[in-house]
Design an enzyme around this catalytic site. Structure first.
Site, PDB file in Angstrom:
ATOM      1  N   TRP A   1     -27.763  16.040  13.142  1.00  0.00           N
ATOM      2  CA  TRP A   1     -28.753  15.292  12.369  1.00  0.00           C
ATOM      3  C   TRP A   1     -29.273  14.239  13.334  1.00  0.00           C
ATOM      4  O   TRP A   1     -28.563  13.283  13.666  1.00  0.00           O
ATOM      5  CB  TRP A   1     -28.085  14.653  11.150  1.00  0.00           C
ATOM      6  CG  TRP A   1     -29.032  14.001  10.192  1.00  0.00           C
ATOM      7  CD1 TRP A   1     -29.718  14.606   9.176  1.00  0.00           C
ATOM      8  CD2 TRP A   1     -29.381  12.616  10.125  1.00  0.00           C
ATOM      9  NE1 TRP A   1     -30.467  13.693   8.493  1.00  0.00           N
ATOM     10  CE2 TRP A   1     -30.279  12.453   9.053  1.00  0.00           C
ATOM     11  CE3 TRP A   1     -29.028  11.498  10.874  1.00  0.00           C
ATOM     12  CZ2 TRP A   1     -30.824  11.223   8.711  1.00  0.00           C
ATOM     13  CZ3 TRP A   1     -29.573  10.265  10.532  1.00  0.00           C
ATOM     14  CH2 TRP A   1     -30.463  10.140   9.453  1.00  0.00           C
TER      15      TRP A   1
ATOM     16  N   LYS B   1     -32.252  12.154  -7.762  1.00  0.00           N
ATOM     17  CA  LYS B   1     -31.902  13.579  -7.678  1.00  0.00           C
ATOM     18  C   LYS B   1     -33.171  14.414  -7.556  1.00  0.00           C
ATOM     19  O   LYS B   1     -33.283  15.317  -6.742  1.00  0.00           O
ATOM     20  CB  LYS B   1     -31.144  13.949  -8.952  1.00  0.00           C
ATOM     21  CG  LYS B   1     -30.033  14.911  -8.796  1.00  0.00           C
ATOM     22  CD  LYS B   1     -28.701  14.280  -8.591  1.00  0.00           C
ATOM     23  CE  LYS B   1     -28.620  13.522  -7.285  1.00  0.00           C
ATOM     24  NZ  LYS B   1     -27.341  12.860  -7.082  1.00  0.00           N
TER      25      LYS B   1
ATOM     26  N   CYS C   1     -23.836  14.493  11.447  1.00  0.00           N
ATOM     27  CA  CYS C   1     -23.540  15.539  12.412  1.00  0.00           C
ATOM     28  C   CYS C   1     -22.124  16.055  12.186  1.00  0.00           C
ATOM     29  O   CYS C   1     -21.244  15.326  11.760  1.00  0.00           O
ATOM     30  CB  CYS C   1     -23.650  15.089  13.863  1.00  0.00           C
ATOM     31  SG  CYS C   1     -25.209  14.336  14.290  1.00  0.00           S
TER      32      CYS C   1
ATOM     33  N   GLU D   1     -30.796   7.335 -11.269  1.00  0.00           N
ATOM     34  CA  GLU D   1     -30.035   8.372 -10.561  1.00  0.00           C
ATOM     35  C   GLU D   1     -30.751   9.723 -10.681  1.00  0.00           C
ATOM     36  O   GLU D   1     -30.846  10.483  -9.720  1.00  0.00           O
ATOM     37  CB  GLU D   1     -28.601   8.423 -11.126  1.00  0.00           C
ATOM     38  CG  GLU D   1     -27.814   9.698 -10.897  1.00  0.00           C
ATOM     39  CD  GLU D   1     -27.664  10.091  -9.433  1.00  0.00           C
ATOM     40  OE1 GLU D   1     -28.030   9.314  -8.540  1.00  0.00           O
ATOM     41  OE2 GLU D   1     -27.218  11.223  -9.193  1.00  0.00           O
TER      42      GLU D   1
ATOM     43  N   GLU E   1     -34.863  13.879  -4.072  1.00  0.00           N
ATOM     44  CA  GLU E   1     -34.217  14.421  -2.883  1.00  0.00           C
ATOM     45  C   GLU E   1     -34.246  15.940  -2.837  1.00  0.00           C
ATOM     46  O   GLU E   1     -34.369  16.527  -1.780  1.00  0.00           O
ATOM     47  CB  GLU E   1     -32.813  13.848  -2.649  1.00  0.00           C
ATOM     48  CG  GLU E   1     -31.753  14.148  -3.637  1.00  0.00           C
ATOM     49  CD  GLU E   1     -30.405  13.500  -3.221  1.00  0.00           C
ATOM     50  OE1 GLU E   1     -29.614  13.225  -4.122  1.00  0.00           O
ATOM     51  OE2 GLU E   1     -30.153  13.288  -2.036  1.00  0.00           O
TER      52      GLU E   1
ATOM     53  N   HIS F   1     -44.917  -3.869 -17.759  1.00  0.00           N
ATOM     54  CA  HIS F   1     -45.166  -4.980 -16.833  1.00  0.00           C
ATOM     55  C   HIS F   1     -45.861  -4.500 -15.555  1.00  0.00           C
ATOM     56  O   HIS F   1     -45.658  -5.072 -14.489  1.00  0.00           O
ATOM     57  CB  HIS F   1     -43.852  -5.699 -16.518  1.00  0.00           C
ATOM     58  CG  HIS F   1     -43.229  -6.305 -17.733  1.00  0.00           C
ATOM     59  ND1 HIS F   1     -43.682  -7.466 -18.304  1.00  0.00           N
ATOM     60  CD2 HIS F   1     -42.220  -5.865 -18.535  1.00  0.00           C
ATOM     61  CE1 HIS F   1     -42.976  -7.738 -19.387  1.00  0.00           C
ATOM     62  NE2 HIS F   1     -42.085  -6.780 -19.550  1.00  0.00           N
TER      63      HIS F   1
ATOM     64  N   ARG G   1     -23.470  18.269   6.982  1.00  0.00           N
ATOM     65  CA  ARG G   1     -23.485  16.960   7.656  1.00  0.00           C
ATOM     66  C   ARG G   1     -24.745  16.762   8.492  1.00  0.00           C
ATOM     67  O   ARG G   1     -25.021  15.660   8.955  1.00  0.00           O
ATOM     68  CB  ARG G   1     -22.256  16.830   8.558  1.00  0.00           C
ATOM     69  CG  ARG G   1     -20.957  16.834   7.816  1.00  0.00           C
ATOM     70  CD  ARG G   1     -19.820  16.637   8.769  1.00  0.00           C
ATOM     71  NE  ARG G   1     -19.802  15.298   9.321  1.00  0.00           N
ATOM     72  CZ  ARG G   1     -19.044  14.310   8.871  1.00  0.00           C
ATOM     73  NH1 ARG G   1     -18.228  14.526   7.874  1.00  0.00           N
ATOM     74  NH2 ARG G   1     -19.080  13.119   9.417  1.00  0.00           N
TER      75      ARG G   1
ATOM     76  N   ASN H   1     -20.756  12.350  17.949  1.00  0.00           N
ATOM     77  CA  ASN H   1     -21.359  11.771  16.731  1.00  0.00           C
ATOM     78  C   ASN H   1     -21.425  10.274  16.922  1.00  0.00           C
ATOM     79  O   ASN H   1     -20.506   9.693  17.499  1.00  0.00           O
ATOM     80  CB  ASN H   1     -20.478  12.019  15.504  1.00  0.00           C
ATOM     81  CG  ASN H   1     -20.684  13.402  14.936  1.00  0.00           C
ATOM     82  OD1 ASN H   1     -21.478  14.175  15.449  1.00  0.00           O
ATOM     83  ND2 ASN H   1     -19.942  13.717  13.893  1.00  0.00           N
ATOM     84  N   GLY H   2     -22.454   9.647  16.381  1.00  0.00           N
ATOM     85  CA  GLY H   2     -22.569   8.193  16.483  1.00  0.00           C
ATOM     86  C   GLY H   2     -23.684   7.817  17.433  1.00  0.00           C
ATOM     87  O   GLY H   2     -24.558   8.644  17.742  1.00  0.00           O
TER      88      GLY H   2
END
Ligand code: M6R
Length: 606
Positions: A74, A480, A2, A476, A483, A499, A27, A100-101
């Site tokens: 968020w 990418k 947020c 990585e 997302e 395997h 954010r 926030n939090g």
């Protein structure tokens, strides 16, 4: 998560508040809103959606006032609804907050307030706080006293900014485990959850520490300790970020703009003074055990570093995902924990660092955001200097972190006698050529990657494979891809395939191979074995390989050939081009590239 913003000025603040939350949107972007105090009291406008959408729907620009607060959300507690968007008003409408939090004891407080006749409009934890302030104000008739009284009752993590109709001269804020920074202007002051909230207006800031509150007027500010209520002297942070880097310019998305920033970002990472690297190297040398820690992309960067330290300095420093660190690493006194974090605010990383410190560990960090919690928490910090990274998906910051770790491994290798001075010099010279090399490659390969992405964007299942250091590059790159495209992309070591995962192979399943230069004989051979295993079973093969690799070229269904580069730099080159491939795939799929669904740039909750 947020974004929080607050502005108090002698002039109208509406436009600057809107811009501020637009700049913080990375954010969180479920919903947003603003509260301004004007001659008629506090006016709140808020709704679900991104800033531009809410701006036009709610006509945010028509609001008036010369002090106000704003938020981009968020969601954690309470769904994405207009009511749950911030700011939240108290029952009477005389107080508004952004938060926030997470207020962990909110349920109990809410029930008690309901018992006293308060009607809640939202299902958030945050609305409890603003009503606690109002309740305390009824007794005290003093806004600061009421704010502090309400703070005594809440538990959890928070940064909060309060606006009150009873005090048009001040904004009030507090920080506990969630970042909050004051921006110092001329005749106006700012509050932000990070410096992007006010970077366009001032380069001077004061970072609040946990347990501090501030009273902020147009011409002054006072910071004090919540417990003792004593004023604290704080140093002023000079921000040297360039606001130009926060602009998209000719690019259609921040992600591609930031990929094209990478030559410059690499230069900045190479320009970080050697003394800072040396200090970190000494910490590694003096520690009985050392661990590399990050989460998401930064975990994979740590995994790359694990291979670099092993090959260049013959030292094994395990890379551990920050969310699992505490549960698996028995840290003892004098161990070293090196954290990597773009935002410097990631909860999992901060939490594990803190608990390692409590056990007596030495701590260091590579961080991008100035004044961030992690940068101030550790014994030694290297600021990577990559400038603001706006896209939620990390690209240029990740590259800079990897290069700084490579520089560290090189110096450690030299000091430990694994590299002689001429080999070290050769590697340093190779590194010096890197910014130009990336610039050339990005320009030359962008067309190929775009075409490849067009050809393959309908593929639903990807397996990304590599050996040695190319394994974390594959991991990585798969992250990418996931997302930004929302497609399934699974990364794994190429040798792991047989395997189990081999059973999935059929023509519709595409494998993307990160193939080392043939001169990297052992890794190349191992990679080719896995390629053959897939070929034999009719899977579709895509690969990044280097020129002259006729063996790979003959087996791949879709190949991107790269010019010869020094062996040391080859994995970094492939990582950058995979970022570009993910970008073009997402572009073809018309994804929300800079703000992928369900994500946020800095994950400050556990
Ligand atoms: O700010 P941090 O580097 O600590 O963030 C860690 C992860 O949340 C972050 O790398 C995340 O995985 C990115 N979205 C990756 O692109």
């Amino acid at each position: 998560m947020c974004g929080i913003s607050g502005i108090i000025d002698h002039h109208p603040v509406t436009r600057n508040l809107v811009t501020s939350i637009a700049n913080l949107e990375y954010r969180g972007y479920d919903s947003c809103g603003m509260a301004l105090l004007n001659g008629k009291g506090i006016e709140v406008r808020k709704n679900t959606g991104g800033v531009q959408e809410v701006r036009s729907r709610e006509k945010l620009d028509n609001m008036t006032g010369n002090l106000g607060i704003a938020h981009t959300r968020w969601a954690t507690h309470g769904g994405v609804t207009p009511e749950n968007a911030h700011p939240h008003l108290s029952q009477s409408g005389d107080f508004a907050i952004v938060h926030n939090g997470i207020i962990s004891n909110y349920q109990k407080l809410r029930e008690s307030l309901i018992g006293e006749g308060i009607e809640f409009r939202s299902t958030t934890d945050s609305e409890v706080f603003v009503n606690l302030v109002e309740e305390a104000y009824e007794q005290k008739k003093d806004v600061l006293g009421a704010f502090l009284e309400a703070l005594k009752q809440i538990q959890g993590t928070y940064s909060i900014v309060l606006l009150s109709a009873h005090d048009p001269e001040n904004l009030y804020c507090v920080k506990q485990d969630s970042p909050l920074i004051i921006g110092l202007g001329e005749g106006c002051n700012y509050i932000g959850s990070d410096i992007n909230a006010f970077l366009e207006h001032t380069r001077k800031a004061v970072v609040l520490d946990d347990g501090e509150f501030a009273v902020i007027s147009r011409d002054s500010y006072e910071i004090s300790d919540v417990g003792k209520r004593e004023e604290r002297e704080k140093s002023i942070l000079q921000i040297d970020w360039d606001t130009e880097t926060t602009k998209k310019g000719v690019f259609s998305h921040y992600m591609i703009k930031e990929i094209f920033d990478e030559p410059q970002t690499a230069r900045q990472a190479l320009d970080v003074p050697q003394e800072q690297i040396s200090q970190l190297v000494e910490m590694f040398q003096n520690a009985p055990r050392a661990y590399l820690m990050g989460v998401g992309t930064t975990f994979f960067i740590c995994q790359m570093a694990q291979y670099l330290f092993s090959s260049l300095s013959q030292r094994y420093f395990p890379a551990i995902s920050a969310d699992e660190f505490n549960g698996v690493v028995p840290v003892v006194s004098d161990d070293l924990v090196l954290a990597v974090s773009q935002s410097g605010e990631t909860f999992d990383t901060k939490f594990s660092l803190n608990s390692a410190r409590e056990k007596g560990a030495r701590t260091a960090a590579i961080v991008n955001v100035m004044g961030s919690s992690i940068s101030r928490l550790v014994d030694h910090v290297i600021m990577q200097g990559s400038g603001p990274e706006i896209c939620v998906v990390s690209t240029k910051a990740a590259l800079a972190q990897a290069l700084l770790l490579l520089r560290t491994a090189l110096e450690l290798g030299f000091r430990e006698g694994c590299l002689d001075s001429s080999t070290l010099r050769d590697h340093v010279q190779e590194l010096e050529t890197f910014p130009e090399l990336i610039s050339k490659l990005l320009n030359e390969k962008s067309g190929f990657l775009r075409n490849l992405a067009r050809t393959t964007s309908s593929v639903q299942n990807w397996i990304f494979l590599g050996c040695g250091i190319y394994f974390p590059v594959a991991m990585e790159s798969a992250l990418k891809m996931k997302e930004v495209t929302y497609l399934h992309a699974e990364g794994m070591p190429a040798g792991f395939l047989k395997h189990g995962t081999l059973s999935m192979i059929e023509a519709s399943v595409h494998s993307l191979f990160f193939i080392p230069p043939p001169a990297d004989v052992e890794l190349h051979n191992r990679t080719m074995i896995a390629i053959e295993e897939i070929k034999t079973r009719g899977g579709t093969l895509v690969g990044l390989h280097f020129e002259g690799d006729s063996q790979a070229a003959s087996l791949l269904d879709h190949a991107v050939a790269l010019p010869e580069v020094p062996l040391l730099l080859a994995p970094f080159v492939e990582m950058i081009l995979a970022q570009m491939f993910a970008y073009y795939t997402a572009l073809d799929l018309k994804r929300n590239i800079d703000k992928p669904r369900n994500l946020a740039k800095s994950v400050t909750v556990g």
